[in-house]
Write a protein that holds these residues in place. Structure first.
Motif, PDB file in Angstrom:
ATOM      1  N   ALA A  37     -12.849   0.625   0.088  1.00 24.26           N
ATOM      2  CA  ALA A  37     -11.874   0.491   1.175  1.00 24.26           C
ATOM      3  C   ALA A  37     -10.481   0.811   0.660  1.00 24.26           C
ATOM      4  O   ALA A  37     -10.161   0.574  -0.509  1.00 24.26           O
ATOM      5  CB  ALA A  37     -11.922  -0.929   1.733  1.00 24.26           C
ATOM      6  N   LYS A  38      -9.641   1.351   1.520  1.00 23.50           N
ATOM      7  CA  LYS A  38      -8.281   1.704   1.125  1.00 23.50           C
ATOM      8  C   LYS A  38      -7.542   0.474   0.620  1.00 23.50           C
ATOM      9  O   LYS A  38      -7.570  -0.581   1.250  1.00 23.50           O
ATOM     10  CB  LYS A  38      -7.532   2.327   2.305  1.00 23.50           C
ATOM     11  N   LYS A  39      -6.890   0.611  -0.517  1.00 23.57           N
ATOM     12  CA  LYS A  39      -6.195  -0.491  -1.156  1.00 23.57           C
ATOM     13  C   LYS A  39      -4.747  -0.547  -0.678  1.00 23.57           C
ATOM     14  O   LYS A  39      -4.125   0.485  -0.416  1.00 23.57           O
ATOM     15  CB  LYS A  39      -6.238  -0.297  -2.676  1.00 23.57           C
ATOM     16  N   CYS A  40      -4.231  -1.756  -0.554  1.00 26.14           N
ATOM     17  CA  CYS A  40      -2.845  -1.932  -0.133  1.00 26.14           C
ATOM     18  C   CYS A  40      -1.899  -1.338  -1.185  1.00 26.14           C
ATOM     19  O   CYS A  40      -1.952  -1.708  -2.361  1.00 26.14           O
ATOM     20  CB  CYS A  40      -2.532  -3.419   0.068  1.00 26.14           C
ATOM     21  N   ASP A  41      -1.050  -0.400  -0.763  1.00 30.44           N
ATOM     22  CA  ASP A  41      -0.114   0.232  -1.699  1.00 30.44           C
ATOM     23  C   ASP A  41       1.055  -0.679  -2.038  1.00 30.44           C
ATOM     24  O   ASP A  41       1.506  -0.717  -3.182  1.00 30.44           O
ATOM     25  CB  ASP A  41       0.419   1.543  -1.103  1.00 30.44           C
ATOM     26  N   LEU A  42       1.543  -1.408  -1.035  1.00 29.42           N
ATOM     27  CA  LEU A  42       2.741  -2.224  -1.259  1.00 29.42           C
ATOM     28  C   LEU A  42       2.724  -3.450  -0.371  1.00 29.42           C
ATOM     29  O   LEU A  42       2.435  -3.347   0.828  1.00 29.42           O
ATOM     30  CB  LEU A  42       3.998  -1.392  -0.960  1.00 29.42           C
ATOM     31  N   TYR A  43       3.045  -4.598  -0.976  1.00 26.33           N
ATOM     32  CA  TYR A  43       3.298  -5.806  -0.196  1.00 26.33           C
ATOM     33  C   TYR A  43       4.778  -6.152  -0.357  1.00 26.33           C
ATOM     34  O   TYR A  43       5.283  -6.272  -1.488  1.00 26.33           O
ATOM     35  CB  TYR A  43       2.449  -6.980  -0.663  1.00 26.33           C
ATOM     36  N   ILE A  44       5.479  -6.310   0.778  1.00 24.09           N
ATOM     37  CA  ILE A  44       6.905  -6.639   0.758  1.00 24.09           C
ATOM     38  C   ILE A  44       7.064  -8.113   1.096  1.00 24.09           C
ATOM     39  O   ILE A  44       6.799  -8.536   2.233  1.00 24.09           O
ATOM     40  CB  ILE A  44       7.695  -5.778   1.759  1.00 24.09           C
ATOM     41  N   ALA A  45       7.472  -8.893   0.097  1.00 27.79           N
ATOM     42  CA  ALA A  45       7.739 -10.316   0.308  1.00 27.79           C
ATOM     43  C   ALA A  45       9.202 -10.483   0.726  1.00 27.79           C
ATOM     44  O   ALA A  45      10.070  -9.731   0.293  1.00 27.79           O
ATOM     45  CB  ALA A  45       7.465 -11.099  -0.966  1.00 27.79           C
ATOM     46  N   SER A  46       9.450 -11.470   1.561  1.00 24.97           N
ATOM     47  CA  SER A  46      10.816 -11.643   2.066  1.00 24.97           C
ATOM     48  C   SER A  46      11.207 -13.115   2.069  1.00 24.97           C
ATOM     49  O   SER A  46      10.361 -13.997   2.207  1.00 24.97           O
ATOM     50  CB  SER A  46      10.938 -11.064   3.481  1.00 24.97           C
ATOM     51  N   THR A  93      -1.141  -2.859  -4.855  1.00 26.58           N
ATOM     52  CA  THR A  93      -0.798  -2.138  -6.082  1.00 26.58           C
ATOM     53  C   THR A  93       0.608  -2.496  -6.541  1.00 26.58           C
ATOM     54  O   THR A  93       0.842  -2.721  -7.729  1.00 26.58           O
ATOM     55  CB  THR A  93      -0.891  -0.620  -5.846  1.00 26.58           C
ATOM     56  N   PHE A  94       1.545  -2.551  -5.599  1.00 26.13           N
ATOM     57  CA  PHE A  94       2.924  -2.909  -5.903  1.00 26.13           C
ATOM     58  C   PHE A  94       3.384  -4.043  -4.982  1.00 26.13           C
ATOM     59  O   PHE A  94       2.852  -4.214  -3.881  1.00 26.13           O
ATOM     60  CB  PHE A  94       3.871  -1.715  -5.684  1.00 26.13           C
ATOM     61  N   THR A  95       4.378  -4.788  -5.455  1.00 23.99           N
ATOM     62  CA  THR A  95       5.052  -5.777  -4.608  1.00 23.99           C
ATOM     63  C   THR A  95       6.547  -5.567  -4.707  1.00 23.99           C
ATOM     64  O   THR A  95       7.068  -5.030  -5.704  1.00 23.99           O
ATOM     65  CB  THR A  95       4.725  -7.224  -5.015  1.00 23.99           C
ATOM     66  N   LEU A  96       7.217  -5.986  -3.666  1.00 29.51           N
ATOM     67  CA  LEU A  96       8.672  -5.879  -3.593  1.00 29.51           C
ATOM     68  C   LEU A  96       9.184  -7.166  -2.969  1.00 29.51           C
ATOM     69  O   LEU A  96       8.688  -7.587  -1.924  1.00 29.51           O
ATOM     70  CB  LEU A  96       9.056  -4.673  -2.716  1.00 29.51           C
ATOM     71  N   VAL A  97      10.155  -7.813  -3.605  1.00 28.58           N
ATOM     72  CA  VAL A  97      10.708  -9.064  -3.088  1.00 28.58           C
ATOM     73  C   VAL A  97      12.107  -8.806  -2.538  1.00 28.58           C
ATOM     74  O   VAL A  97      12.965  -8.243  -3.235  1.00 28.58           O
ATOM     75  CB  VAL A  97      10.754 -10.152  -4.178  1.00 28.58           C
ATOM     76  N   LEU A  98      12.315  -9.203  -1.278  1.00 31.58           N
ATOM     77  CA  LEU A  98      13.622  -9.033  -0.644  1.00 31.58           C
ATOM     78  C   LEU A  98      14.252 -10.395  -0.357  1.00 31.58           C
ATOM     79  O   LEU A  98      13.606 -11.281   0.197  1.00 31.58           O
ATOM     80  CB  LEU A  98      13.479  -8.273   0.680  1.00 31.58           C
ATOM     81  N   LEU A 114      10.658  -3.173  -7.918  1.00 32.44           N
ATOM     82  CA  LEU A 114       9.296  -2.803  -7.520  1.00 32.44           C
ATOM     83  C   LEU A 114       8.371  -3.171  -8.668  1.00 32.44           C
ATOM     84  O   LEU A 114       8.513  -2.672  -9.782  1.00 32.44           O
ATOM     85  CB  LEU A 114       9.214  -1.303  -7.232  1.00 32.44           C
ATOM     86  N   LYS A 115       7.425  -4.075  -8.410  1.00 28.22           N
ATOM     87  CA  LYS A 115       6.564  -4.590  -9.478  1.00 28.22           C
ATOM     88  C   LYS A 115       5.158  -3.995  -9.385  1.00 28.22           C
ATOM     89  O   LYS A 115       4.528  -4.036  -8.325  1.00 28.22           O
ATOM     90  CB  LYS A 115       6.460  -6.114  -9.390  1.00 28.22           C
ATOM     91  N   ASN A 116       4.706  -3.439 -10.498  1.00 30.35           N
ATOM     92  CA  ASN A 116       3.320  -2.978 -10.616  1.00 30.35           C
ATOM     93  C   ASN A 116       2.455  -4.197 -10.902  1.00 30.35           C
ATOM     94  O   ASN A 116       2.606  -4.849 -11.922  1.00 30.35           O
ATOM     95  CB  ASN A 116       3.195  -1.953 -11.751  1.00 30.35           C
ATOM     96  N   MET A 117       1.526  -4.515  -9.990  1.00 31.08           N
ATOM     97  CA  MET A 117       0.773  -5.760 -10.103  1.00 31.08           C
ATOM     98  C   MET A 117      -0.245  -5.743 -11.239  1.00 31.08           C
ATOM     99  O   MET A 117      -0.669  -6.800 -11.712  1.00 31.08           O
ATOM    100  CB  MET A 117       0.076  -6.064  -8.784  1.00 31.08           C
TER     101      MET A 117
END
Length: 440
Positions: free
Chosen positions: A332-341, A386-391, A403-406
């Protein structure tokens, strides 16, 4: 809270965690069919009951025992009520659609494929459900044995592409109406001698269509049929020549096969070539593909005389066989980016960034549950981002974030402005060519 109702017996749910297996098979089936010049056709889930009685045959188990039919209310104009049946197979519906929509008036051969749900009322078991799914392919217009070989080659090519190696091809010829008439006489004479042992259904078949006895599921009838006359001994010159040419084509194409004179298929519309692909990986229910030629069906359904042939594969059995054989499924397609806020302003910015990346084809998630940062990061890890980003306020003020490589834990700066999409795309490309790929 208790479930209001359970799914009907003989059906199954395919949940998101398993649907990628189905998508793998469906994608491979469509791509392989198109390589052979087949184009997709779609037709109704239910048809007039008469279509199946005329095509499938009223002496078959399908028509006698297994169809889901309904009679609609009588219309106000006083005409007879309509009888409808959920399709028990695909060939009849595809042929009806081809006739009704004028496909058979176009350049021949016409080649179509479909992926459909079918319905039969029978005892549910592994690989055999009351609602099941088929990939089917049909070719209209060619009477030549090369068409038989092409259709068989399509089925074999798909099975190979799906990684199924323990699959054997069995072929037979059940002749045409001319030579089958003599064969019916021989069968009737043979079974008359043991008619007291036949099941009630086969007693009826003995008078109407003795070939159907060869397809009976009763162990007693199967034992009696074991020594019955063989159709290959009764083929007319035309059918015998066709079968010999098919065998030569398969040999020249390096498609290995065995001849099984007991194959008759379960439906009345078949003529001449019949075939099955059988696996040893899933036990007794090992037929994963069946098909053959049905040269009289188009005329039988009201079209002009036209030869035709095809096959169907049960997708449930294909997936079972792939699992047993250890075949690979496209994940299944993997999540490229999760943006935490953190905070309302950051959440709005996350929605904007996610929407921009999604428009470029990326799989992006952001928080819509108003969770804290720690639960958000746990969720990102759970979905395999795959990546996360915290805002937060600081990132919004500076216009940049980390941008964090998990997998590696590495963090890089990324702009939240006009360059955001380009910089993220570069990170994705770098991830694709990192690690083991570079090491090799």
């Amino acid at each position: 809270m208790s479930v209001i109702t359970n799914r009907p017996k003989g059906t199954q749910d395919v949940v998101p965690a398993e649907v990628y297996k189905w998508q793998t098979v469906e994608r491979c089936a469509a791509e392989t069919a198109e390589c052979f010049g087949f184009k997709e056709i779609r037709f109704p889930t239910f048809e007039n009951t008469a279509l199946f009685k005329r095509s499938v045959g009223d002496t078959t188990d399908v028509v006698q025992k297994e169809m889901y039919s309904v009679t609609a209310k009588s219309p106000a104009n006083g005409k007879d009520p309509d009888d409808f049946t959920l399709r028990p197979e695909g060939t009849a519906g595809a042929a009806r659609a081809a006739i009704e929509n004028g496909l058979l008036n176009e350049a021949l051969p016409q080649k179509v494929y479909y992926m459909i749900s079918c319905f039969r009322h029978e005892k549910p078991q592994a690989g055999r459900l009351r609602e099941f799914h088929q990939f089917g392919a049909e070719m209209y217009g060619s009477a030549d044995a090369s068409a038989d070989a092409e259709v068989i080659a399509l089925a074999k090519s798909l099975l190979g592409r799906l990684g199924l190696e323990n699959v054997e091809l069995f072929i037979n010829s059940i002749g045409c109406p001319t030579c089958r008439a003599e064969y019916h006489k021989a069968l009737k004479k043979y079974f008359e001698g043991r008619k007291d042992e036949l099941c009630p259904t086969c007693l009826d078949r003995l008078e109407r269509n003795p070939m159907r006895i060869l397809d009976c599921k009763s162990p007693i009838c199967q034992g009696i049929a074991k020594d019955a006359p063989v159709i290959l001994d009764f083929l007319c010159d035309e059918c015998s020549d066709h079968f010999e040419k098919l065998k030569k084509y398969l040999d020249d194409m390096d498609i290995k096969f065995s001849i099984d004179p007991k194959i008759v298929r379960g439906l009345d519309y078949y003529t001449k070539t019949v075939f099955e692909f059988i696996t040893t990986d899933i036990g007794a229910q090992g037929t994963v593909c069946g098909g053959g030629r049905y040269d009289g069906l188009i005329e039988q359904l009201g079209g002009n005389p036209l030869p035709a042939l095809g096959f169907a594969m049960g997708l449930e059995r294909i997936i079972m066989t792939m699992e047993a054989a250890g075949s690979e499924f496209v994940p299944a397609k993997k999540c490229d980016l999760y943006i935490a806020s953190m905070g309302e302003a950051a959440q709005k910015k996350a929605a904007v960034l996610a929407n921009a990346l999604r428009s470029e084809g990326y799989f992006v998630e952001f928080d819509t549950m108003n969770r804290g940062l720690k639960p958000q990061m746990k969720y990102a890890n759970k979905i395999g981002a795959t990546f996360t980003l915290v805002l937060g306020d600081n990132e919004l003020e500076t216009g940049a974030a980390k941008l964090k490589n998990m997998d590696s834990g590495e963090q890089t700066n990324i702009s939240l402005g006009d360059k955001f999409i380009d910089e993220f795309s570069n990170s994705i490309v770098a991830e694709m060519f990192s690690g083991d790929i570079l090491g090799e």
